[in-house]
Design a protein around this motif. Sequence first.
Motif, PDB file in Angstrom:
ATOM      1  N   ARG A 187      44.451  56.708  33.431  1.00 41.68           N
ATOM      2  CA  ARG A 187      44.842  57.498  34.609  1.00 41.68           C
ATOM      3  C   ARG A 187      43.901  58.676  34.738  1.00 41.68           C
ATOM      4  NH1 ARG A 187      50.914  57.244  35.585  1.00 41.68           N
ATOM      5  NH2 ARG A 187      50.933  55.120  36.397  1.00 41.68           N
ATOM      6  N   GLN A 188      43.676  59.108  35.937  1.00 42.65           N
ATOM      7  CA  GLN A 188      42.927  60.338  36.184  1.00 42.65           C
ATOM      8  C   GLN A 188      43.786  61.189  37.110  1.00 42.65           C
ATOM      9  OE1 GLN A 188      39.042  60.887  35.604  1.00 42.65           O
ATOM     10  NE2 GLN A 188      39.708  59.629  33.899  1.00 42.65           N
ATOM     11  N   MET A 189      43.607  62.512  37.051  1.00 40.47           N
ATOM     12  CA  MET A 189      44.384  63.363  37.954  1.00 40.47           C
ATOM     13  C   MET A 189      43.957  63.146  39.399  1.00 40.47           C
ATOM     14  SD  MET A 189      44.643  66.932  35.938  1.00 40.47           S
ATOM     15  CE  MET A 189      42.901  66.988  35.586  1.00 40.47           C
ATOM     16  N   GLU A 190      42.712  62.698  39.577  1.00 40.68           N
ATOM     17  CA  GLU A 190      42.273  62.352  40.928  1.00 40.68           C
ATOM     18  C   GLU A 190      41.788  60.911  40.915  1.00 40.68           C
ATOM     19  OE1 GLU A 190      38.500  64.222  42.234  1.00 40.68           O
ATOM     20  OE2 GLU A 190      38.540  65.170  40.278  1.00 40.68           O
ATOM     21  N   PHE A 191      42.082  60.204  41.968  1.00 38.19           N
ATOM     22  CA  PHE A 191      41.631  58.818  42.058  1.00 38.19           C
ATOM     23  C   PHE A 191      41.418  58.472  43.527  1.00 38.19           C
ATOM     24  CE2 PHE A 191      45.716  57.239  43.510  1.00 38.19           C
ATOM     25  CZ  PHE A 191      46.601  58.187  43.009  1.00 38.19           C
ATOM     26  N   THR A 192      40.826  57.312  43.756  1.00 37.45           N
ATOM     27  CA  THR A 192      40.454  56.965  45.127  1.00 37.45           C
ATOM     28  C   THR A 192      41.208  55.723  45.593  1.00 37.45           C
ATOM     29  OG1 THR A 192      38.274  57.756  44.516  1.00 37.45           O
ATOM     30  CG2 THR A 192      38.448  56.651  46.632  1.00 37.45           C
ATOM     31  N   GLN A 193      41.760  55.835  46.790  1.00 33.93           N
ATOM     32  CA  GLN A 193      42.512  54.712  47.358  1.00 33.93           C
ATOM     33  C   GLN A 193      41.854  54.233  48.636  1.00 33.93           C
ATOM     34  OE1 GLN A 193      46.415  56.063  48.418  1.00 33.93           O
ATOM     35  NE2 GLN A 193      47.294  55.534  46.443  1.00 33.93           N
ATOM     36  N   LEU A 194      41.943  52.942  48.864  1.00 33.21           N
ATOM     37  CA  LEU A 194      41.691  52.436  50.213  1.00 33.21           C
ATOM     38  C   LEU A 194      43.063  52.430  50.878  1.00 33.21           C
ATOM     39  CD1 LEU A 194      39.981  51.154  52.425  1.00 33.21           C
ATOM     40  CD2 LEU A 194      40.524  48.932  51.449  1.00 33.21           C
ATOM     41  N   ASP A 195      43.233  53.341  51.824  1.00 34.83           N
ATOM     42  CA  ASP A 195      44.550  53.570  52.412  1.00 34.83           C
ATOM     43  C   ASP A 195      44.593  52.945  53.806  1.00 34.83           C
ATOM     44  OD1 ASP A 195      47.057  54.801  52.020  1.00 34.83           O
ATOM     45  OD2 ASP A 195      46.504  56.393  53.428  1.00 34.83           O
ATOM     46  N   ILE A 196      45.638  52.177  54.074  1.00 35.49           N
ATOM     47  CA  ILE A 196      45.695  51.413  55.325  1.00 35.49           C
ATOM     48  C   ILE A 196      47.076  51.565  55.952  1.00 35.49           C
ATOM     49  CG2 ILE A 196      45.737  49.015  56.232  1.00 35.49           C
ATOM     50  CD1 ILE A 196      43.652  48.297  54.126  1.00 35.49           C
ATOM     51  N   GLU A 197      47.136  51.669  57.252  1.00 35.05           N
ATOM     52  CA  GLU A 197      48.436  51.693  57.943  1.00 35.05           C
ATOM     53  C   GLU A 197      48.282  51.016  59.309  1.00 35.05           C
ATOM     54  OE1 GLU A 197      50.890  52.900  56.112  1.00 35.05           O
ATOM     55  OE2 GLU A 197      52.560  53.078  57.507  1.00 35.05           O
ATOM     56  N   GLY A 250      53.773  49.965  58.967  1.00 37.74           N
ATOM     57  CA  GLY A 250      53.744  49.709  57.524  1.00 37.74           C
ATOM     58  C   GLY A 250      52.307  49.697  57.058  1.00 37.74           C
ATOM     59  N   GLY A 251      52.126  49.650  55.759  1.00 35.21           N
ATOM     60  CA  GLY A 251      50.751  49.679  55.260  1.00 35.21           C
ATOM     61  C   GLY A 251      50.696  49.476  53.767  1.00 35.21           C
ATOM     62  N   ILE A 252      49.577  49.868  53.232  1.00 34.22           N
ATOM     63  CA  ILE A 252      49.322  49.637  51.804  1.00 34.22           C
ATOM     64  C   ILE A 252      48.216  50.582  51.340  1.00 34.22           C
ATOM     65  CG2 ILE A 252      47.535  47.838  52.208  1.00 34.22           C
ATOM     66  CD1 ILE A 252      48.865  46.348  49.763  1.00 34.22           C
ATOM     67  N   ALA A 253      48.150  50.819  50.063  1.00 34.21           N
ATOM     68  CA  ALA A 253      46.992  51.526  49.498  1.00 34.21           C
ATOM     69  C   ALA A 253      46.523  50.738  48.281  1.00 34.21           C
ATOM     70  CB  ALA A 253      47.381  52.941  49.090  1.00 34.21           C
ATOM     71  N   ILE A 254      45.216  50.574  48.188  1.00 41.35           N
ATOM     72  CA  ILE A 254      44.642  49.832  47.059  1.00 41.35           C
ATOM     73  C   ILE A 254      43.852  50.800  46.192  1.00 41.35           C
ATOM     74  CG2 ILE A 254      42.982  48.008  46.443  1.00 41.35           C
ATOM     75  CD1 ILE A 254      43.827  46.609  49.018  1.00 41.35           C
ATOM     76  N   GLY A 255      44.143  50.789  44.915  1.00 37.88           N
ATOM     77  CA  GLY A 255      43.459  51.705  43.980  1.00 37.88           C
ATOM     78  C   GLY A 255      42.053  51.189  43.702  1.00 37.88           C
ATOM     79  N   ILE A 256      41.071  51.906  44.230  1.00 41.81           N
ATOM     80  CA  ILE A 256      39.695  51.405  44.140  1.00 41.81           C
ATOM     81  C   ILE A 256      39.172  51.459  42.700  1.00 41.81           C
ATOM     82  CG2 ILE A 256      37.313  51.842  44.889  1.00 41.81           C
ATOM     83  CD1 ILE A 256      38.345  52.514  47.603  1.00 41.81           C
ATOM     84  N   ALA A 311      37.106  48.445  38.175  1.00 40.89           N
ATOM     85  CA  ALA A 311      37.032  48.246  36.722  1.00 40.89           C
ATOM     86  C   ALA A 311      37.248  46.774  36.393  1.00 40.89           C
ATOM     87  CB  ALA A 311      38.062  49.119  36.014  1.00 40.89           C
ATOM     88  N   ILE A 312      38.192  46.131  37.103  1.00 36.04           N
ATOM     89  CA  ILE A 312      38.456  44.725  36.795  1.00 36.04           C
ATOM     90  C   ILE A 312      37.330  43.844  37.341  1.00 36.04           C
ATOM     91  CG2 ILE A 312      40.090  42.818  37.074  1.00 36.04           C
ATOM     92  CD1 ILE A 312      42.295  44.991  37.242  1.00 36.04           C
ATOM     93  N   MET A 313      36.859  44.162  38.546  1.00 33.53           N
ATOM     94  CA  MET A 313      35.765  43.350  39.108  1.00 33.53           C
ATOM     95  C   MET A 313      34.541  43.393  38.197  1.00 33.53           C
ATOM     96  SD  MET A 313      35.846  44.181  43.184  1.00 33.53           S
ATOM     97  CE  MET A 313      34.925  42.787  43.846  1.00 33.53           C
ATOM     98  N   LEU A 314      34.283  44.554  37.608  1.00 29.54           N
ATOM     99  CA  LEU A 314      33.076  44.706  36.782  1.00 29.54           C
ATOM    100  C   LEU A 314      33.351  44.496  35.293  1.00 29.54           C
ATOM    101  CD1 LEU A 314      31.406  47.764  38.542  1.00 29.54           C
ATOM    102  CD2 LEU A 314      30.750  45.364  38.692  1.00 29.54           C
ATOM    103  N   ASN A 315      34.583  44.047  35.001  1.00 28.46           N
ATOM    104  CA  ASN A 315      34.946  43.746  33.621  1.00 28.46           C
ATOM    105  C   ASN A 315      34.739  44.946  32.690  1.00 28.46           C
ATOM    106  OD1 ASN A 315      35.902  42.137  31.626  1.00 28.46           O
ATOM    107  ND2 ASN A 315      33.936  41.147  31.196  1.00 28.46           N
ATOM    108  N   LYS A 316      35.148  46.122  33.157  1.00 31.43           N
ATOM    109  CA  LYS A 316      35.019  47.329  32.344  1.00 31.43           C
ATOM    110  C   LYS A 316      36.368  47.633  31.691  1.00 31.43           C
ATOM    111  CE  LYS A 316      30.860  48.561  33.929  1.00 31.43           C
ATOM    112  NZ  LYS A 316      29.654  48.572  33.142  1.00 31.43           N
TER     113      LYS A 316
END
Length: 560
Positions: free
Chosen positions: A222-232, A514-520, A525-530
């Motif tokens: 976890r980080q105190m700040e993170f980036t989302q792709l936010d959609i509505e 309605g909408g969604i947010a995706i944690g970038i 991390a998973i896409m790059l296997n980190k």
Amino acid sequence: MRLKNIDDSYIDSSVTLHGWIKKIRKLGELIFIDIREQTEIFQLRIEQTNSSLFELVSTLKNQFLIEVEGVVKKRKEINSEINNGHLELFVSEIKVISSSNSLPFIIEDKTDALEQKRMQYRYLDLRRPTNFKMLKFRSDVYRFFRNYLDSQAFIEVETPAINVPTIGGSKELLVNSTNFEDSNYTLSQSPQVYKQLLMISGVDKYFQIAKCFRDEKARSDRQMEFTQLDIEMSFTTEDEVKSLVEGMLQKLFTELLSFELPTIFPKIEYKDAILKYGSDKPDTRFDYLIEEVKKEKLLEQSSNPFLKKFANQFLFSLKLPIVLSTSKLKKYVEKAKSENELLFWVKKEKGTISSSLKPLEETFINSLEINDNEIIFFNFKATKEPMFLGRLRVELAKEFDLISSKERFNFLWVEHFPMFTIEDNVIGASHHPFTAPLDENFFNEKNIEEIKKYDSKSYDLVLNGNEIGGGSIRINNPKNQRFIFEKLGFSDKEINYYIGWFLEALSYGTPPHGGIAIGIDRLLAIMLNKETIREVIAFPKTSKATDELTKGPYKKNDKI
Ligand code: ASP
């Protein structure tokens, strides 16, 4: 000239290049220097006949930034592992642009430098080609999202990072300002209320690559700040949000990783996820499901008086095809005990059955289907939530390689979380307080016990057992929204003070939305296997929320 721009058309031409020294090899009458810029490496050749150059080279060190002049020639021995490994530069001049201190670690992809050191010198760590590729990949993903959503008629709108608190949400970081002596803003925990306001404004399809800030206890991932792709979206449904995300991710994975995702991602009801996987973010890359077992068989037949204590509880089992030593198994039993859980096991090895719970009646043991080299874990639970077994399932599957390698990226929707959850006797919104119930009768319910039984129009997106996104259909009228805050225990005064402005906004012709947010960070991390999200963030904080590079945070009242 940039290293990445060299090609065969420069053979026999004079060029000026620059790069950081990666390696110097002295071979008697010849010196080779590899210079590197980002992911490109180029070989320089210096002949002994040029004695002043030979002398200069002896003063050069790894990671000096140099500028070189010379003629590009074909190489006799080709290095097929790098771009332009068939070319080299016959150097006529070298200029040191900038020297370098001795390095705290070797700047190569393969490094045994400790993470703490890499983070302290993150600017050097980012010089490693793998990290440049990561930054580039991240930038490609951002561009992809922007282009894709633009093609679907979404518009990108920025919302404030400096915000007021959202009651019923996560804990927020405070913003103190000289503008206000006795008041403060908070940093935005997510653009949730603003994106809903945009629907009221008639924006209809919004997205944002948004920074979110949450005051959570430091944890490894976890980080105190993170980036989302936010959609509505306005006038939308659960299915429409899901298929938008499916289409977008499919194209992303094909274009950036040449990986075909299924057209529709599998779905599981929240309740089933908990019962079968002991998790609200099940890892479905492998089977081995948790089952509810008829406890009567065990309780009635067992002469073990200790078991009577669990007569009112539910019994769950998990069978795994693994061999574990009794001492290791004991650790799991102890761990369960420290969490106030009763865990016991039955295993079969070389035809012999043994168990941690004695005496276990033969009739019970005989009723089990167990093969050689299998272990069955049993867990009594006061609620139908076998989370301990769920964690064991994932931990042991990783340790024993039970995860199919074919399942590189396994997406899953977990749907219909309860409206409310109770943790430590405190009621809270499972998703967030703006989420609509599946059944509108919810709003007529007076009894809190009944209210707790209602599920919501919510969905989480899970990838390889990690929650990477979540969203819901929202409440779009002020009366119902007020009802939620009341049930969450807020007084009228609190509701009016903290969120009255939003309830008022809802009363001006709010479309259903309605909408969604995706944690970038997690997705990347998973896409790059980190291993951790820190590996996909340019300048991350540590798992203890400190910053090794800037030595932050600074003490509040330090006088220097
Ligand atoms: N704002 C929510 C979150 O940050 C996501 C959503 O419901 O769209 O988790």
